[in-house]
Design a protein around this motif. Structure first.
Motif, PDB file in Angstrom:
ATOM      1  N   THR A 298      47.867  78.835  31.718  1.00 58.24           N
ATOM      2  CA  THR A 298      48.993  77.900  31.806  1.00 58.24           C
ATOM      3  C   THR A 298      48.889  77.043  33.059  1.00 58.24           C
ATOM      4  N   ARG A 299      48.729  77.686  34.217  1.00 55.87           N
ATOM      5  CA  ARG A 299      48.690  76.946  35.477  1.00 55.87           C
ATOM      6  C   ARG A 299      47.410  76.117  35.596  1.00 55.87           C
TER       7      ARG A 299
ATOM      8  N   GLY B  20      52.034  72.949  40.386  1.00 61.31           N
ATOM      9  CA  GLY B  20      51.672  74.343  40.121  1.00 61.31           C
ATOM     10  C   GLY B  20      52.507  75.322  40.918  1.00 61.31           C
ATOM     11  N   ALA B  21      52.869  74.965  42.146  1.00 62.36           N
ATOM     12  CA  ALA B  21      53.677  75.859  42.973  1.00 62.36           C
ATOM     13  C   ALA B  21      55.071  76.048  42.380  1.00 62.36           C
ATOM     14  N   VAL B  22      55.630  74.978  41.827  1.00 66.28           N
ATOM     15  CA  VAL B  22      56.956  75.086  41.189  1.00 66.28           C
ATOM     16  C   VAL B  22      56.873  75.968  39.946  1.00 66.28           C
ATOM     17  N   LEU B  23      55.797  75.806  39.169  1.00 66.78           N
ATOM     18  CA  LEU B  23      55.662  76.583  37.930  1.00 66.78           C
ATOM     19  C   LEU B  23      55.483  78.067  38.201  1.00 66.78           C
ATOM     20  N   VAL B  24      54.792  78.426  39.282  1.00 66.16           N
ATOM     21  CA  VAL B  24      54.429  79.822  39.493  1.00 66.16           C
ATOM     22  C   VAL B  24      55.630  80.671  39.924  1.00 66.16           C
ATOM     23  N   VAL B  25      56.711  80.061  40.375  1.00 67.04           N
ATOM     24  CA  VAL B  25      57.856  80.862  40.826  1.00 67.04           C
ATOM     25  C   VAL B  25      58.435  81.705  39.690  1.00 67.04           C
TER      26      VAL B  25
END
Length: 556
Positions: free
Chosen positions: A325-326, A43-48
């Motif tokens: 999404t997340r 999730g941290a990678v996606l939120v960037v």
């Protein structure tokens, strides 16, 4: 003084009510911690890329989208109800925030940022008060058609606002939906092919990852590939517009402007955005709960969302809610508890320190292509088709909200949608069906009491309350035979106006030499009729077959 065992056992339940993380945090195991860590890192990678894109949508510097995914996400996970939902910046709230504040300050300016923080704080206070007052049921006033129409309108606004960047045009003077199109048409001869190529490449790459490699961070890899392509097309960085440089570091402390004038200016918009955020969060939490079997507490979710926005206002965040999404990715990645959301926020800090300097190389046209895909995903085509084909009232609510979203301030679009839903609901309840039936459907007791040629039989499928009495009376007055039988199985409630209606109908039947009969009366309705004296008090059946209504002179 010694404490009783009862008191000792009662305290954990009380604490868990105010500190819900005490319910799941002690249950962590080494395996669940590992699963939550993997889901959190994903999730941290996606939120960037998402956070940067949503911040640009909101008219904010790109780092604010990442700030909004740290402290608000942690607070929502600690104090919310859903085990799998992740909160943070969302597309709909970002565009709503921008549309709400655009008339008051220039996007990205210091004044605009202060207004954003204030609006976020007020929205959080509104959400928290609703949760503390146990008013979670209020979110049900915003129907699914309102949300569908609003998100479809917001998607068009998002797409329209990103078209200039996707086409390589200079920023337009106005970003309103209607005013943007004439300006775009006037500048068609200034379209840059390299910007169109980058936008199309990013869009195609995202779709390809979604189709063939759905578990990969497709958005991030697509932006990386587009940045490399832009570096090849424009190595000097003077032709293709890039994202502004993002400062590294933790979210700085901030404070909203709580002056009376600012509060008066922003409160209406804050209520609308707070309500929209709660609707988003409730819808996502319910969808995940259906899949996992979790029991939700809407009031606790309201409290969690409120605290996340209040806290975000003091740590450079802006109004946030549940991210579909997340959250979906979080559940699919094997998350076991809200700890996954907390870890995703904590993992984002070192990622920001490493990735923030690289974001300066991302072309704005690539980000526009990404946001065009986000806008397309916002539109729920299935729900739109369902509303247009199955219910005229739902279609009307959807269209009213959709058109209001395009033409009016977004907070008023939500209000219009809610009012349209309530108006159509009241129209249905104040005009319940009064259907002519046959005596063969009436109970045997009535068939023995009256003769078919001198009897009308009707069925009322709705409550007898003050709002429906006028409509029901007009239709009952059409029946002029001496006896009138009302099949009352559909009458769930009767108030004083409904009792007066029955008194008048009984008097009319008596004047014609007949009687008014009620059949299949529900216990609650029967109890009220007995207290009013319209029927005898010696009927104790759960569902009496037939009762004659007395001709009293007490009613008007």
């Amino acid at each position: 003084m010694m404490t009783s065992p009862t008191t000792i056992h009662r305290h954990p339940a009380r604490l868990q009510r105010w500190l819900p993380f005490l319910g799941w945090l002690p249950q962590q195991t080494s395996r669940s911690l590992r699963d939550d860590a993997i889901a959190g890192l994903t999730g941290a990678v996606l939120v960037v890329p998402q956070g940067v894109a949503y911040a640009l949508l909101a008219g904010l510097p790109p780092e604010y989208g990442l700030y909004a995914a740290i402290v608000p996400t942690i607070l929502a996970a600690l104090f919310g109800s859903s085990r799998y939902m992740i909160s943070g910046p969302t597309a709909a709230l970002s565009i709503a925030l921008f549309a709400t504040l655009q008339p008051f300050a220039d996007a990205g300016s210091d004044e605009f940022i202060v207004l954003v923080l204030t609006l976020t704080f007020l929205a959080g206070v509104f959400q928290l008060l609703l949760g503390l007052a146990r008013l979670g049921v209020l979110v049900d006033l915003v129907s699914h058609s309102v949300v569908t129409g609003f998100t479809a309108g917001a998607a068009l606004i998002i797409a329209t606002s990103q078209l200039p960047y996707a086409l390589g045009l200079a920023p337009l003077e106005s970003s309103g939906f209607i005013a943007t199109w004439p300006q775009l048409l006037e500048r068609l001869d200034s379209i840059r092919p390299d910007s169109v190529l980058l936008a199309g490449f990013t869009l195609a790459a995202c779709l390809a990852f979604r189709r063939w490699l759905p578990r990969w961070p497709g958005m991030l890899l697509a932006l990386l590939a587009a940045s490399l392509l832009a570096a090849w097309l424009d190595p000097a960085h003077n032709q293709i517009l890039r994202i502004a440089a993002i400062p590294t570091g933790l979210p700085p402390l901030s404070s909203p402007d709580l002056s009376l004038e600012t509060l008066r200016l922003l409160t209406p918009g804050a209520i609308a955005l707070g309500l929209l955020g709660l609707v988003e969060a409730a819808a996502i939490a319910r969808a995940l709960a259906v899949r996992t079997g979790q029991q939700l507490d809407s009031n606790q979710e309201f409290i969690g969302q409120g605290l996340s926005n209040i806290g975000g206002a003091f740590f450079s965040g802006y109004v946030s809610s549940g991210s579909f999404t997340r959250s979906g990715l979080n559940a699919s990645a094997g998350a076991c508890s809200p700890l996954a959301a907390i870890l995703s926020a904590l993992f984002l800090v070192p990622i920001m320190l490493l990735a923030a300097p690289l974001l300066h190389h991302v072309p704005m046209s690539a980000m526009a292509g990404l946001l065009l895909l986000v806008a397309a995903r916002l539109i729920d085509w299935h729900s739109i088709h369902e509303a247009l084909t199955t219910s005229r009232s739902e279609m009307a609510v959807l269209l009213v909200t959709f058109i209001s979203t395009l033409l009016l301030a977004l907070e008023f679009a939500i209000y219009f949608g809610v009012l349209a839903s309530l108006a159509l609901y009241l129209r249905r309840t104040t005009r319940p069906p009064v259907v002519k039936d046959t005596l063969s459907q009436a109970p045997q007791a009535i068939q023995q009491a009256v003769e078919a040629p001198s009897c009308d039989v009707v069925r009322i499928d709705g409550s007898l309350f003050f709002g429906a009495c006028e409509s029901i009376t007009r239709r009952l007055d059409k029946y002029d035979r001496p006896n009138l039988v009302v099949l009352a199985a559909g009458i769930n409630f009767i108030d004083l106006s409904g009792i007066h209606l029955l008194q008048r109908q009984a008097h009319r039947c008596h004047a014609r030499g007949g009687k008014l009969y009620l059949a299949w009366i529900k216990p609650g309705v029967l109890a009220r009729l007995q207290r009013s004296g319209l029927v005898d008090n010696d009927h104790h059946d759960d569902k009496p077959l037939a009762l004659a209504i007395r001709n009293t002179r007490g009613g008007p």
